[in-house]
Motif scaffolding. Structure first.
Motif, mmCIF file in Angstrom:
data_model
loop_
_atom_site.group_PDB
_atom_site.id
_atom_site.type_symbol
_atom_site.label_atom_id
_atom_site.label_comp_id
_atom_site.label_asym_id
_atom_site.label_seq_id
_atom_site.Cartn_x
_atom_site.Cartn_y
_atom_site.Cartn_z
ATOM 1 N N LEU A 140 0.823 -1.203 0.000
ATOM 2 C CA LEU A 140 0.000 0.000 0.000
ATOM 3 C C LEU A 140 0.865 1.265 0.000
ATOM 4 C CD1 LEU A 140 -2.771 1.354 0.109
ATOM 5 C CD2 LEU A 140 -2.626 1.241 2.604
ATOM 6 N N ASN A 189 2.696 6.265 -5.582
ATOM 7 C CA ASN A 189 2.596 6.133 -7.038
ATOM 8 C C ASN A 189 3.767 5.381 -7.658
ATOM 9 O OD1 ASN A 189 0.079 7.436 -7.376
ATOM 10 N ND2 ASN A 189 1.093 9.406 -7.096
ATOM 11 N N GLU A 190 4.290 4.435 -6.936
ATOM 12 C CA GLU A 190 5.377 3.604 -7.446
ATOM 13 C C GLU A 190 4.768 2.307 -7.982
ATOM 14 O OE1 GLU A 190 9.041 3.479 -5.209
ATOM 15 O OE2 GLU A 190 8.231 5.009 -3.844
ATOM 16 N N ILE A 191 4.054 2.442 -9.075
ATOM 17 C CA ILE A 191 3.276 1.332 -9.632
ATOM 18 C C ILE A 191 4.174 0.175 -10.068
ATOM 19 C CG2 ILE A 191 1.593 0.667 -11.399
ATOM 20 C CD1 ILE A 191 0.602 2.688 -9.209
ATOM 21 N N PHE A 245 5.401 -1.542 -7.034
ATOM 22 C CA PHE A 245 4.295 -2.273 -6.418
ATOM 23 C C PHE A 245 4.055 -3.600 -7.140
ATOM 24 C CE2 PHE A 245 -0.176 -3.397 -7.020
ATOM 25 C CZ PHE A 245 -0.486 -3.811 -5.736
ATOM 26 N N LEU A 302 1.924 1.930 -3.455
ATOM 27 C CA LEU A 302 0.811 2.488 -4.237
ATOM 28 C C LEU A 302 0.555 3.950 -3.877
ATOM 29 C CD1 LEU A 302 -1.863 -0.367 -4.362
ATOM 30 C CD2 LEU A 302 -0.568 0.601 -6.267
ATOM 31 N N GLU A 303 0.578 4.261 -2.592
ATOM 32 C CA GLU A 303 0.342 5.636 -2.151
ATOM 33 C C GLU A 303 1.398 6.594 -2.699
ATOM 34 O OE1 GLU A 303 -2.003 5.001 2.081
ATOM 35 O OE2 GLU A 303 0.162 5.317 2.108
#
Length: 125
Positions: free
Chosen positions: A89, A95-97, A100, A92-93
């Motif tokens: 999470l 923005n390291e897609i 992730f 994701l928070e």
């Protein structure tokens, strides 16, 4: 450092006991080949680590020692899945897609492969 290890270790001890008791109770109560005990513990642990981190982020409601005890210790002993979920999470928070997807995918696939290889190693010995 020793104090932090003892705090986390004591929390882990308690979390492990809770995991054993809850998982065992659920598995004995539900007639199914699906691992409901582990599943429920993983989801509950993920919820709890979210609550604990949420409280710690709210302000001065929790000391660093209590955060260590509850998150690394209790939740970590209860289920490492909660730590995995929290780390995912955070990615994701931020923005390291790619990180992730890499972290989640490789954790699952390599974890599964590692269990398979460990069991295979013992079978061939």
């Amino acid at each position: 450092m020793v104090k932090a290890m003892l705090i986390a270790g004591f929390g882990g001890f308690i979390g492990t006991i809770f995991r054993f008791l809850i998982s065992r109770y659920v598995q004995l109560s539900v007639v199914s080949t699906f691992p409901w005990g582990t599943f429920l513990v993983n989801i509950a642990g993920s919820f709890l680590i979210g609550v604990f981190f949420g409280i710690s982020e709210k302000g001065q409601f929790m000391t660093a020692e209590w955060r260590l005890f509850l998150t690394v210790g209790l939740c970590g002993g209860f289920t490492t899945f909660s730590s995995f979920s929290n780390d995912a999470l955070l990615l994701l928070e931020n923005n390291e897609i790619f990180r992730f997807v890499t972290y989640a995918g490789l954790s699952f696939l390599l974890g599964l492969l590692a269990v398979f290889l460990g069991r295979l190693l013992i079978k061939v010995m």
